[in-house]
Design a protein around this motif. Sequence first.
Motif, PDB file in Angstrom:
ATOM      1  N   LEU A 198       7.509  11.969   0.499  1.00 26.60           N
ATOM      2  CA  LEU A 198       7.402  11.737   1.943  1.00 26.60           C
ATOM      3  C   LEU A 198       6.836  10.354   2.265  1.00 26.60           C
ATOM      4  O   LEU A 198       7.190   9.769   3.292  1.00 26.60           O
ATOM      5  CB  LEU A 198       6.552  12.839   2.583  1.00 26.60           C
ATOM      6  N   TRP A 199       5.963   9.826   1.411  1.00 28.37           N
ATOM      7  CA  TRP A 199       5.510   8.448   1.621  1.00 28.37           C
ATOM      8  C   TRP A 199       6.699   7.488   1.532  1.00 28.37           C
ATOM      9  O   TRP A 199       6.733   6.460   2.224  1.00 28.37           O
ATOM     10  CB  TRP A 199       4.461   8.077   0.570  1.00 28.37           C
ATOM     11  N   TRP A 200       7.646   7.807   0.725  1.00 31.69           N
ATOM     12  CA  TRP A 200       8.822   6.958   0.536  1.00 31.69           C
ATOM     13  C   TRP A 200       9.815   7.100   1.695  1.00 31.69           C
ATOM     14  O   TRP A 200      10.362   6.113   2.188  1.00 31.69           O
ATOM     15  CB  TRP A 200       9.493   7.331  -0.796  1.00 31.69           C
ATOM     16  N   THR A 201      10.006   8.335   2.161  1.00 31.25           N
ATOM     17  CA  THR A 201      11.098   8.591   3.104  1.00 31.25           C
ATOM     18  C   THR A 201      10.661   8.785   4.549  1.00 31.25           C
ATOM     19  O   THR A 201      11.468   8.567   5.469  1.00 31.25           O
ATOM     20  CB  THR A 201      11.861   9.855   2.669  1.00 31.25           C
ATOM     21  N   MET A 202       9.426   9.201   4.805  1.00 33.08           N
ATOM     22  CA  MET A 202       9.043   9.625   6.155  1.00 33.08           C
ATOM     23  C   MET A 202       8.145   8.639   6.895  1.00 33.08           C
ATOM     24  O   MET A 202       8.168   8.567   8.129  1.00 33.08           O
ATOM     25  CB  MET A 202       8.355  11.006   6.087  1.00 33.08           C
ATOM     26  N   ILE A 203       7.313   7.886   6.159  1.00 31.45           N
ATOM     27  CA  ILE A 203       6.375   6.966   6.804  1.00 31.45           C
ATOM     28  C   ILE A 203       7.108   5.688   7.220  1.00 31.45           C
ATOM     29  O   ILE A 203       7.745   5.042   6.381  1.00 31.45           O
ATOM     30  CB  ILE A 203       5.194   6.650   5.866  1.00 31.45           C
ATOM     31  N   PRO A 204       7.020   5.291   8.489  1.00 34.51           N
ATOM     32  CA  PRO A 204       7.756   4.103   8.957  1.00 34.51           C
ATOM     33  C   PRO A 204       7.089   2.813   8.478  1.00 34.51           C
ATOM     34  O   PRO A 204       6.097   2.840   7.740  1.00 34.51           O
ATOM     35  CB  PRO A 204       7.673   4.228  10.475  1.00 34.51           C
ATOM     36  N   THR A 205       7.635   1.687   8.909  1.00 37.67           N
ATOM     37  CA  THR A 205       7.064   0.386   8.578  1.00 37.67           C
ATOM     38  C   THR A 205       5.581   0.368   8.931  1.00 37.67           C
ATOM     39  O   THR A 205       5.182   0.753  10.047  1.00 37.67           O
ATOM     40  CB  THR A 205       7.783  -0.727   9.345  1.00 37.67           C
ATOM     41  N   ILE A 206       4.749  -0.060   7.989  1.00 35.94           N
ATOM     42  CA  ILE A 206       3.297   0.024   8.184  1.00 35.94           C
ATOM     43  C   ILE A 206       2.811  -1.252   8.864  1.00 35.94           C
ATOM     44  O   ILE A 206       2.661  -2.320   8.258  1.00 35.94           O
ATOM     45  CB  ILE A 206       2.602   0.242   6.819  1.00 35.94           C
ATOM     46  N   ARG A 207       2.561  -1.125  10.169  1.00 35.14           N
ATOM     47  CA  ARG A 207       2.003  -2.198  10.989  1.00 35.14           C
ATOM     48  C   ARG A 207       1.308  -1.549  12.167  1.00 35.14           C
ATOM     49  O   ARG A 207       1.514  -0.358  12.448  1.00 35.14           O
ATOM     50  CB  ARG A 207       3.102  -3.148  11.439  1.00 35.14           C
ATOM     51  N   ALA A 255      -4.194   3.818   7.417  1.00 37.35           N
ATOM     52  CA  ALA A 255      -4.542   4.347   8.740  1.00 37.35           C
ATOM     53  C   ALA A 255      -5.177   3.263   9.606  1.00 37.35           C
ATOM     54  O   ALA A 255      -4.898   3.178  10.816  1.00 37.35           O
ATOM     55  CB  ALA A 255      -5.497   5.525   8.584  1.00 37.35           C
ATOM     56  N   GLN A 256      -6.029   2.432   9.019  1.00 41.01           N
ATOM     57  CA  GLN A 256      -6.670   1.349   9.769  1.00 41.01           C
ATOM     58  C   GLN A 256      -5.648   0.325  10.244  1.00 41.01           C
ATOM     59  O   GLN A 256      -5.779  -0.243  11.331  1.00 41.01           O
ATOM     60  CB  GLN A 256      -7.747   0.692   8.898  1.00 41.01           C
ATOM     61  N   ILE A 257      -4.604   0.069   9.442  1.00 43.88           N
ATOM     62  CA  ILE A 257      -3.535  -0.850   9.860  1.00 43.88           C
ATOM     63  C   ILE A 257      -2.789  -0.262  11.058  1.00 43.88           C
ATOM     64  O   ILE A 257      -2.578  -0.932  12.073  1.00 43.88           O
ATOM     65  CB  ILE A 257      -2.553  -1.110   8.704  1.00 43.88           C
ATOM     66  N   PHE A 258      -2.383   0.991  10.964  1.00 38.40           N
ATOM     67  CA  PHE A 258      -1.641   1.627  12.052  1.00 38.40           C
ATOM     68  C   PHE A 258      -2.467   1.639  13.346  1.00 38.40           C
ATOM     69  O   PHE A 258      -1.942   1.387  14.435  1.00 38.40           O
ATOM     70  CB  PHE A 258      -1.270   3.060  11.681  1.00 38.40           C
ATOM     71  N   ALA A 259      -3.759   1.989  13.252  1.00 41.85           N
ATOM     72  CA  ALA A 259      -4.579   2.210  14.440  1.00 41.85           C
ATOM     73  C   ALA A 259      -5.061   0.922  15.087  1.00 41.85           C
ATOM     74  O   ALA A 259      -5.169   0.846  16.315  1.00 41.85           O
ATOM     75  CB  ALA A 259      -5.778   3.078  14.076  1.00 41.85           C
ATOM     76  N   ARG A 292       0.830  -1.215   0.000  1.00 34.48           N
ATOM     77  CA  ARG A 292       0.000   0.000   0.000  1.00 34.48           C
ATOM     78  C   ARG A 292       0.861   1.261   0.000  1.00 34.48           C
ATOM     79  O   ARG A 292       0.473   2.291  -0.555  1.00 34.48           O
ATOM     80  CB  ARG A 292      -0.977  -0.029   1.177  1.00 34.48           C
ATOM     81  N   ARG A 293       2.044   1.202   0.612  1.00 38.32           N
ATOM     82  CA  ARG A 293       2.958   2.347   0.554  1.00 38.32           C
ATOM     83  C   ARG A 293       3.318   2.673  -0.900  1.00 38.32           C
ATOM     84  O   ARG A 293       3.259   3.825  -1.327  1.00 38.32           O
ATOM     85  CB  ARG A 293       4.239   2.046   1.341  1.00 38.32           C
ATOM     86  N   TRP A 294       3.700   1.672  -1.682  1.00 37.44           N
ATOM     87  CA  TRP A 294       4.129   1.922  -3.055  1.00 37.44           C
ATOM     88  C   TRP A 294       2.962   2.321  -3.956  1.00 37.44           C
ATOM     89  O   TRP A 294       3.143   3.096  -4.898  1.00 37.44           O
ATOM     90  CB  TRP A 294       4.881   0.713  -3.607  1.00 37.44           C
ATOM     91  N   LEU A 295       1.776   1.849  -3.627  1.00 37.70           N
ATOM     92  CA  LEU A 295       0.601   2.321  -4.368  1.00 37.70           C
ATOM     93  C   LEU A 295       0.353   3.802  -4.082  1.00 37.70           C
ATOM     94  O   LEU A 295      -0.042   4.562  -4.974  1.00 37.70           O
ATOM     95  CB  LEU A 295      -0.625   1.482  -4.004  1.00 37.70           C
ATOM     96  N   GLY A 311      -4.232   8.455 -10.548  1.00 37.66           N
ATOM     97  CA  GLY A 311      -3.500   8.805  -9.334  1.00 37.66           C
ATOM     98  C   GLY A 311      -4.396   8.930  -8.122  1.00 37.66           C
ATOM     99  O   GLY A 311      -4.104   8.349  -7.057  1.00 37.66           O
ATOM    100  N   THR A 312      -5.479   9.664  -8.242  1.00 38.81           N
ATOM    101  CA  THR A 312      -6.350   9.865  -7.091  1.00 38.81           C
ATOM    102  C   THR A 312      -7.080   8.581  -6.710  1.00 38.81           C
ATOM    103  O   THR A 312      -7.417   8.382  -5.540  1.00 38.81           O
ATOM    104  CB  THR A 312      -7.362  10.992  -7.366  1.00 38.81           C
ATOM    105  N   GLY A 313      -7.313   7.679  -7.679  1.00 35.10           N
ATOM    106  CA  GLY A 313      -7.921   6.392  -7.364  1.00 35.10           C
ATOM    107  C   GLY A 313      -7.019   5.541  -6.482  1.00 35.10           C
ATOM    108  O   GLY A 313      -7.477   4.908  -5.523  1.00 35.10           O
ATOM    109  N   LEU A 314      -5.730   5.519  -6.788  1.00 31.70           N
ATOM    110  CA  LEU A 314      -4.773   4.769  -5.962  1.00 31.70           C
ATOM    111  C   LEU A 314      -4.647   5.386  -4.575  1.00 31.70           C
ATOM    112  O   LEU A 314      -4.571   4.673  -3.563  1.00 31.70           O
ATOM    113  CB  LEU A 314      -3.405   4.742  -6.646  1.00 31.70           C
ATOM    114  N   ILE A 315      -4.631   6.697  -4.511  1.00 33.67           N
ATOM    115  CA  ILE A 315      -4.512   7.378  -3.217  1.00 33.67           C
ATOM    116  C   ILE A 315      -5.714   7.078  -2.336  1.00 33.67           C
ATOM    117  O   ILE A 315      -5.575   6.689  -1.166  1.00 33.67           O
ATOM    118  CB  ILE A 315      -4.373   8.896  -3.430  1.00 33.67           C
ATOM    119  N   ALA A 316      -6.909   7.249  -2.877  1.00 31.37           N
ATOM    120  CA  ALA A 316      -8.115   7.115  -2.071  1.00 31.37           C
ATOM    121  C   ALA A 316      -8.305   5.704  -1.539  1.00 31.37           C
ATOM    122  O   ALA A 316      -8.795   5.510  -0.420  1.00 31.37           O
ATOM    123  CB  ALA A 316      -9.332   7.536  -2.903  1.00 31.37           C
TER     124      ALA A 316
END
Length: 411
Positions: A398-407, A340-344, A291-294, A328-333
């Motif tokens: 920033l999605w590439w460099t700033m967001i940590p491991t998504i779990r 966010a649901q994974i993190f929370a 999902r990060r790369w998407l 682009g906006t389809g992949l983002i949405a």
Amino acid sequence: MATQPIGERTSNARLSWVVGLIALSVLLNYVDRGAIGVAAPLMKEELKLSATGFGVAVSAFFWVYAPACLLVGWLCDRFCVYRIFALGVAIWAVSTALTGFIGGLASLILLRLFLGLGESIAFPGSSKIFAAEVPDERRGIANASVSAALAFGPAVGVLFGGAILGEWGWRAVFWIFGLGTLIWLIPWQIASAPLRAKSIAAEPGERVSIRRLLRVPTLWRMGIVHFLSNYGFYFLLAWLPLYLVNTRGYSIGEMTALTTLSFTTQGVVALGGGWISDRMVSRGADEGELRRWLMIGGQTATAAAIAGIALSDNAVTLGLWLAVAGLGTGLIATNLFAIAQIFAGPRAAGSWVGIQNAFGNISGIVGPIVTGLIVDYLGGYGYAFATAAGLSLLGGLLWWTMIPTIRTVEL
């Protein structure tokens, strides 16, 4: 009130019905939210609004919407999210319908404030339900249904709103759209009736406070990238119809067709991306990295498309760039709220998404005003397009460099 344990999920049939109605509510959300953009070519002239005045009216929605997401997310984690959802829809439907009676900027701003209050339920509420009820291997398609609705909402709004605008004028756009949203409450009351007797709220001892969440660095980082993700989308949603008609000289019918192309592409990509990502996750792919790369791909495509729209010199090229914008906006949405649901996790999804959405929608407060000032004082849309494209590209970085491991974050 009896409390349903988080892991005890609703039946597949009931869940599909609820997810479908949530998706439909988001479609209506963006129909109603975007009605001001559809009505703008005639409304702006009749009400004698400057570009800055129109920008303030668009921005007013977010003055309440962004901070209300904080409260609504908190409520969704503690009370019956199904009842809160119905109340929010009722408020925004009535606000939409009443906009058809306004006489000037002040009343338009007032009703945009109430619209923002009602629509603040959409993403905290849906995320709470999805995190608690939807299995991981169906997370993509559940969020994709909402993302597709988010896209098809503006498409439907432009398509039908353009027809209504040409036939009956701009006021009828708001009357008809508001009434259509009120009708949604009937099937929702039926579908959610068995679920209102229980709760998917966390037990008091498992609840996560807003203060505790605000100490999580990942949430702040998600708020920043959410802001950058929203900026380009809201720029196109609010200003594209006006730009195509008033600056590029397209008729209302041509504007309707071109804008609908972009949003329809977004909806198709959202559904396809959600289905494919679920298949990949079920076959062992790392959901977070996928999902990060998407998201990176979506941000980059959106940035390129916004620049391309500004530079295109014919309808065919413009249409191609609008389709890229939809990609682009389809992949983002599809992936923004899934991440966010994974993190929370299930017990904090409502509050997390409420906070993240509040920060992310600051772009809706400042963006329209910035664009209006650029158009009024810098002599055109060029710098406005450059700003939107640059911020979208920064989001990808920033999605590439700033967001940590998504779990799931330990809370």
